[in-house]
Design a protein around this motif. Sequence first.
Motif, mmCIF file in Angstrom:
data_model
loop_
_atom_site.group_PDB
_atom_site.id
_atom_site.type_symbol
_atom_site.label_atom_id
_atom_site.label_comp_id
_atom_site.label_asym_id
_atom_site.label_seq_id
_atom_site.Cartn_x
_atom_site.Cartn_y
_atom_site.Cartn_z
ATOM 1 N N ARG A 85 0.831 -1.187 0.022
ATOM 2 C CA ARG A 85 0.108 -0.071 -0.006
ATOM 3 C C ARG A 85 0.744 1.348 0.061
ATOM 4 N NH1 ARG A 85 -3.273 -2.943 3.444
ATOM 5 N NH2 ARG A 85 -2.220 -2.008 5.304
ATOM 6 N N CYS A 86 1.898 1.355 0.803
ATOM 7 C CA CYS A 86 2.904 2.212 0.819
ATOM 8 C C CYS A 86 3.511 2.550 -0.566
ATOM 9 C CB CYS A 86 3.832 2.219 2.115
ATOM 10 S SG CYS A 86 4.876 3.647 2.026
ATOM 11 N N ALA A 87 3.799 1.385 -1.243
ATOM 12 C CA ALA A 87 4.682 1.472 -2.536
ATOM 13 C C ALA A 87 3.755 2.022 -3.444
ATOM 14 C CB ALA A 87 5.039 0.036 -2.855
ATOM 15 N N ARG A 88 2.440 1.805 -3.245
ATOM 16 C CA ARG A 88 1.340 2.303 -4.371
ATOM 17 C C ARG A 88 0.984 3.783 -4.155
ATOM 18 N NH1 ARG A 88 -1.169 -2.929 -3.454
ATOM 19 N NH2 ARG A 88 -2.476 -2.006 -1.881
ATOM 20 N N ALA A 89 0.916 4.147 -2.882
ATOM 21 C CA ALA A 89 0.795 5.465 -2.330
ATOM 22 C C ALA A 89 2.006 6.468 -3.091
ATOM 23 C CB ALA A 89 0.786 5.745 -0.953
ATOM 24 N N CYS A 90 3.189 5.909 -2.979
ATOM 25 C CA CYS A 90 4.342 6.301 -3.630
ATOM 26 C C CYS A 90 4.447 6.576 -5.016
ATOM 27 C CB CYS A 90 5.665 5.498 -3.129
ATOM 28 S SG CYS A 90 6.230 5.916 -1.395
ATOM 29 N N GLU A 91 3.803 5.380 -5.770
ATOM 30 C CA GLU A 91 3.818 5.381 -7.152
ATOM 31 C C GLU A 91 2.785 6.546 -7.478
ATOM 32 O OE1 GLU A 91 4.906 4.275 -10.016
ATOM 33 O OE2 GLU A 91 6.464 3.265 -8.619
ATOM 34 N N ASP A 92 1.559 6.586 -6.836
ATOM 35 C CA ASP A 92 0.347 7.586 -7.125
ATOM 36 C C ASP A 92 1.121 8.742 -6.862
ATOM 37 O OD1 ASP A 92 -1.054 5.735 -7.534
ATOM 38 O OD2 ASP A 92 -2.339 5.715 -5.621
ATOM 39 N N PHE A 93 1.785 9.096 -5.902
ATOM 40 C CA PHE A 93 2.407 10.859 -5.869
ATOM 41 C C PHE A 93 3.445 10.775 -6.875
ATOM 42 C CE2 PHE A 93 5.413 13.462 -3.807
ATOM 43 C CZ PHE A 93 4.670 14.448 -3.008
ATOM 44 N N LEU A 94 4.234 9.995 -7.227
ATOM 45 C CA LEU A 94 5.193 10.332 -8.310
ATOM 46 C C LEU A 94 4.299 10.503 -9.683
ATOM 47 C CD1 LEU A 94 7.758 7.411 -7.569
ATOM 48 C CD2 LEU A 94 8.293 9.806 -7.458
ATOM 49 N N ALA A 95 3.297 9.942 -9.839
ATOM 50 C CA ALA A 95 2.335 10.177 -10.951
ATOM 51 C C ALA A 95 1.822 11.550 -11.071
ATOM 52 C CB ALA A 95 1.270 9.133 -11.252
ATOM 53 N N ALA A 96 1.600 11.884 -9.628
ATOM 54 C CA ALA A 96 0.861 13.295 -9.799
ATOM 55 C C ALA A 96 2.096 14.339 -9.840
ATOM 56 C CB ALA A 96 0.103 13.317 -8.234
ATOM 57 N N LEU A 97 3.282 14.098 -9.494
ATOM 58 C CA LEU A 97 4.483 14.827 -9.996
ATOM 59 C C LEU A 97 4.486 15.297 -11.347
ATOM 60 C CD1 LEU A 97 7.152 13.993 -7.390
ATOM 61 C CD2 LEU A 97 5.821 16.220 -7.454
ATOM 62 N N GLY A 98 4.208 14.143 -12.246
ATOM 63 C CA GLY A 98 4.250 14.038 -13.662
ATOM 64 C C GLY A 98 5.814 13.736 -14.088
#
Length: 101
Positions: free
Chosen positions: A88-101
């Motif tokens: 879940r933490c890894a997915r949250a990190c991925e989502d955050f990175l995607a939001a950064l662009g």
Amino acid sequence: MEACEDCVRACARRQGPAGSDDAARLYLACADVCDATSRFLGEQTDQADRDERHVRAQVEWCRDVCLQCAALCDPGPASDTCAQACRRCARACEDFLAALG
């Protein structure tokens, strides 16, 4: 990042007594990296001119350590909670990175 805080708790429980084995070190490292990332991101929201390169590096590091820890947690039947929290933490990190662009 609530998912990372859950990961910190799960990994802290998994590390058990102090030891020198690789698993205990990875659980401790994962808890430390997730905690540091959560604090880092919390501090960055207060700064208008945050350095995206440093943010990205911290979040990528957290994601990578969480994925390693989840893989280590997988083999044991009692490790399901730890593995899920790390993923879940890894997915949250991925989502955050995607939001950064």
